[in-house]
Design a protein around this motif. Structure first.
Motif, PDB file in Angstrom:
ATOM      1  N   TYR A  10       7.872  91.004  28.849  1.00 27.62           N
ATOM      2  CA  TYR A  10       6.829  90.482  27.967  1.00 27.62           C
ATOM      3  C   TYR A  10       6.003  91.614  27.361  1.00 27.62           C
ATOM      4  O   TYR A  10       5.646  91.582  26.185  1.00 27.62           O
ATOM      5  CB  TYR A  10       5.916  89.513  28.715  1.00 27.62           C
ATOM      6  CG  TYR A  10       6.585  88.216  29.107  1.00 27.62           C
ATOM      7  CD1 TYR A  10       7.421  87.541  28.219  1.00 27.62           C
ATOM      8  CD2 TYR A  10       6.386  87.659  30.358  1.00 27.62           C
ATOM      9  CE1 TYR A  10       8.042  86.355  28.571  1.00 27.62           C
ATOM     10  CE2 TYR A  10       7.007  86.472  30.727  1.00 27.62           C
ATOM     11  CZ  TYR A  10       7.830  85.822  29.827  1.00 27.62           C
ATOM     12  OH  TYR A  10       8.438  84.654  30.179  1.00 27.62           O
ATOM     13  N   THR A  11       5.688  92.616  28.169  1.00 30.41           N
ATOM     14  CA  THR A  11       4.923  93.766  27.681  1.00 30.41           C
ATOM     15  C   THR A  11       5.710  94.503  26.606  1.00 30.41           C
ATOM     16  O   THR A  11       5.167  94.862  25.557  1.00 30.41           O
ATOM     17  CB  THR A  11       4.588  94.722  28.848  1.00 30.41           C
ATOM     18  OG1 THR A  11       3.885  93.998  29.851  1.00 30.41           O
ATOM     19  CG2 THR A  11       3.743  95.877  28.373  1.00 30.41           C
ATOM     20  N   TRP A  12       6.998  94.719  26.862  1.00 28.76           N
ATOM     21  CA  TRP A  12       7.869  95.398  25.897  1.00 28.76           C
ATOM     22  C   TRP A  12       7.948  94.600  24.584  1.00 28.76           C
ATOM     23  O   TRP A  12       7.828  95.154  23.499  1.00 28.76           O
ATOM     24  CB  TRP A  12       9.251  95.559  26.516  1.00 28.76           C
ATOM     25  CG  TRP A  12      10.306  96.081  25.594  1.00 28.76           C
ATOM     26  CD1 TRP A  12      10.500  97.377  25.236  1.00 28.76           C
ATOM     27  CD2 TRP A  12      11.301  95.325  24.914  1.00 28.76           C
ATOM     28  NE1 TRP A  12      11.561  97.486  24.367  1.00 28.76           N
ATOM     29  CE2 TRP A  12      12.068  96.224  24.165  1.00 28.76           C
ATOM     30  CE3 TRP A  12      11.621  93.966  24.879  1.00 28.76           C
ATOM     31  CZ2 TRP A  12      13.140  95.804  23.372  1.00 28.76           C
ATOM     32  CZ3 TRP A  12      12.686  93.556  24.100  1.00 28.76           C
ATOM     33  CH2 TRP A  12      13.422  94.478  23.358  1.00 28.76           C
ATOM     34  N   GLN A  13       8.116  93.276  24.717  1.00 29.88           N
ATOM     35  CA  GLN A  13       8.196  92.403  23.534  1.00 29.88           C
ATOM     36  C   GLN A  13       6.885  92.451  22.750  1.00 29.88           C
ATOM     37  O   GLN A  13       6.879  92.554  21.525  1.00 29.88           O
ATOM     38  CB  GLN A  13       8.497  90.965  23.977  1.00 29.88           C
ATOM     39  CG  GLN A  13       8.495  89.949  22.856  1.00 29.88           C
ATOM     40  CD  GLN A  13       9.705  90.069  21.958  1.00 29.88           C
ATOM     41  OE1 GLN A  13      10.727  90.586  22.348  1.00 29.88           O
ATOM     42  NE2 GLN A  13       9.569  89.601  20.738  1.00 29.88           N
ATOM     43  N   ARG A  14       5.759  92.366  23.443  1.00 26.32           N
ATOM     44  CA  ARG A  14       4.447  92.377  22.791  1.00 26.32           C
ATOM     45  C   ARG A  14       4.233  93.698  22.032  1.00 26.32           C
ATOM     46  O   ARG A  14       3.741  93.714  20.918  1.00 26.32           O
ATOM     47  CB  ARG A  14       3.349  92.151  23.833  1.00 26.32           C
ATOM     48  CG  ARG A  14       2.017  91.775  23.240  1.00 26.32           C
ATOM     49  CD  ARG A  14       0.956  91.347  24.256  1.00 26.32           C
ATOM     50  NE  ARG A  14       1.051  91.916  25.582  1.00 26.32           N
ATOM     51  CZ  ARG A  14       1.522  91.249  26.667  1.00 26.32           C
ATOM     52  NH1 ARG A  14       1.938  90.028  26.557  1.00 26.32           N
ATOM     53  NH2 ARG A  14       1.554  91.846  27.849  1.00 26.32           N
ATOM     54  N   LYS A  15       4.659  94.812  22.647  1.00 25.89           N
ATOM     55  CA  LYS A  15       4.524  96.112  21.979  1.00 25.89           C
ATOM     56  C   LYS A  15       5.379  96.176  20.719  1.00 25.89           C
ATOM     57  O   LYS A  15       4.957  96.738  19.707  1.00 25.89           O
ATOM     58  CB  LYS A  15       4.913  97.244  22.940  1.00 25.89           C
ATOM     59  CG  LYS A  15       3.852  97.555  23.961  1.00 25.89           C
ATOM     60  CD  LYS A  15       4.259  98.712  24.844  1.00 25.89           C
ATOM     61  CE  LYS A  15       3.194  98.970  25.896  1.00 25.89           C
ATOM     62  NZ  LYS A  15       3.585 100.035  26.802  1.00 25.89           N
ATOM     63  N   ARG A  16       6.576  95.617  20.772  1.00 28.38           N
ATOM     64  CA  ARG A  16       7.449  95.598  19.581  1.00 28.38           C
ATOM     65  C   ARG A  16       6.819  94.786  18.453  1.00 28.38           C
ATOM     66  O   ARG A  16       6.831  95.199  17.301  1.00 28.38           O
ATOM     67  CB  ARG A  16       8.816  95.005  19.935  1.00 28.38           C
ATOM     68  CG  ARG A  16       9.706  95.976  20.644  1.00 28.38           C
ATOM     69  CD  ARG A  16      11.096  95.462  20.780  1.00 28.38           C
ATOM     70  NE  ARG A  16      11.693  95.250  19.463  1.00 28.38           N
ATOM     71  CZ  ARG A  16      12.885  94.770  19.258  1.00 28.38           C
ATOM     72  NH1 ARG A  16      13.649  94.443  20.274  1.00 28.38           N
ATOM     73  NH2 ARG A  16      13.360  94.603  18.056  1.00 28.38           N
ATOM     74  N   VAL A  17       6.255  93.624  18.800  1.00 27.04           N
ATOM     75  CA  VAL A  17       5.616  92.773  17.793  1.00 27.04           C
ATOM     76  C   VAL A  17       4.425  93.499  17.181  1.00 27.04           C
ATOM     77  O   VAL A  17       4.245  93.512  15.954  1.00 27.04           O
ATOM     78  CB  VAL A  17       5.196  91.413  18.414  1.00 27.04           C
ATOM     79  CG1 VAL A  17       4.285  90.633  17.483  1.00 27.04           C
ATOM     80  CG2 VAL A  17       6.423  90.594  18.781  1.00 27.04           C
ATOM     81  N   GLU A  18       3.602  94.110  18.022  1.00 30.22           N
ATOM     82  CA  GLU A  18       2.431  94.842  17.533  1.00 30.22           C
ATOM     83  C   GLU A  18       2.840  96.032  16.674  1.00 30.22           C
ATOM     84  O   GLU A  18       2.205  96.315  15.659  1.00 30.22           O
ATOM     85  CB  GLU A  18       1.564  95.300  18.711  1.00 30.22           C
ATOM     86  CG  GLU A  18       0.855  94.162  19.413  1.00 30.22           C
ATOM     87  CD  GLU A  18       0.186  94.566  20.718  1.00 30.22           C
ATOM     88  OE1 GLU A  18       0.247  95.769  21.082  1.00 30.22           O
ATOM     89  OE2 GLU A  18      -0.378  93.676  21.379  1.00 30.22           O
ATOM     90  N   ASN A  19       3.893  96.748  17.089  1.00 27.62           N
ATOM     91  CA  ASN A  19       4.386  97.889  16.323  1.00 27.62           C
ATOM     92  C   ASN A  19       4.890  97.432  14.948  1.00 27.62           C
ATOM     93  O   ASN A  19       4.594  98.058  13.932  1.00 27.62           O
ATOM     94  CB  ASN A  19       5.485  98.625  17.088  1.00 27.62           C
ATOM     95  CG  ASN A  19       5.947  99.860  16.364  1.00 27.62           C
ATOM     96  OD1 ASN A  19       5.141 100.675  15.926  1.00 27.62           O
ATOM     97  ND2 ASN A  19       7.256  99.994  16.212  1.00 27.62           N
ATOM     98  N   SER A  20       5.630  96.341  14.925  1.00 29.01           N
ATOM     99  CA  SER A  20       6.143  95.817  13.656  1.00 29.01           C
ATOM    100  C   SER A  20       4.995  95.439  12.727  1.00 29.01           C
ATOM    101  O   SER A  20       4.995  95.777  11.544  1.00 29.01           O
ATOM    102  CB  SER A  20       7.031  94.591  13.895  1.00 29.01           C
ATOM    103  OG  SER A  20       8.178  94.937  14.626  1.00 29.01           O
ATOM    104  N   LEU A  21       3.993  94.755  13.280  1.00 25.02           N
ATOM    105  CA  LEU A  21       2.844  94.350  12.484  1.00 25.02           C
ATOM    106  C   LEU A  21       2.099  95.568  11.942  1.00 25.02           C
ATOM    107  O   LEU A  21       1.724  95.611  10.769  1.00 25.02           O
ATOM    108  CB  LEU A  21       1.907  93.477  13.313  1.00 25.02           C
ATOM    109  CG  LEU A  21       0.674  92.936  12.592  1.00 25.02           C
ATOM    110  CD1 LEU A  21       1.084  92.072  11.407  1.00 25.02           C
ATOM    111  CD2 LEU A  21      -0.195  92.151  13.547  1.00 25.02           C
ATOM    112  N   SER A  22       1.928  96.573  12.782  1.00 29.26           N
ATOM    113  CA  SER A  22       1.256  97.802  12.353  1.00 29.26           C
ATOM    114  C   SER A  22       2.020  98.488  11.223  1.00 29.26           C
ATOM    115  O   SER A  22       1.422  98.935  10.233  1.00 29.26           O
ATOM    116  CB  SER A  22       1.121  98.748  13.548  1.00 29.26           C
ATOM    117  OG  SER A  22       0.678 100.010  13.128  1.00 29.26           O
TER     118      SER A  22
END
Length: 148
Positions: A10-22
């Protein structure tokens, strides 16, 4: 899988989503700063230039990620055949009737090539009508004028 393993996913997925948004935000900011057209393709290309890893964000990621998609939709510039701007300014048509407006919206959905072909055919038809009109006027004048 244990809860500890799932937590890491979940942490890895959340970081990917945040990175994509950024990356999408920075890409859009860059496009806006350069006053460039904002589309899915231009965001993808700009995201590669702002990404330190050089990977950027794919178009499918932008479309699947709800936040990225909302940001894209908010800033997108409508253009091209897939996103035609379907507004017909009434001032251009000088008080159009309902029938004319319906026809205008229909024509707005056509491709540029189809519209060019339609214009050329209409110009030909107009030229033929003008020739017929000229011939009829000559005929009327010849009947009205006394023969010398």
């Amino acid at each position: 899988m244990t809860k500890k393993n799932m937590s890491g996913i979940y942490t890895w997925q959340r970081k990917r989503v945040e990175n994509s948004l950024s990356l999408v935000k920075r890409a859009i900011d860059e496009l806006l700063a350069e006053k460039l057209r904002i589309s899915l393709t231009t965001i993808v290309l700009a995201s590669k230039s702002v990404d330190p890893a050089g990977k950027g964000v794919s178009s499918s990621t932008i479309l699947r990620n709800r936040q990225c998609h909302e940001l894209y939709k908010k800033h997108t510039t409508l253009s091209g055949s897939s996103q035609k701007k379907r507004t017909i300014p009434g001032s251009e048509l000088n008080n159009p009737t309902a029938s004319e407006l319906r026809r205008a919206y229909l024509l707005a959905s056509k491709s540029k090539t189809a519209l060019i072909a339609k214009i050329i055919l209409l110009e030909r038809e107009l030229e033929n009508c003008e020739i017929q009109n000229r011939n009829l006027r000559d005929k009327i004048l010849s009947l009205q004028l006394p023969h010398l």
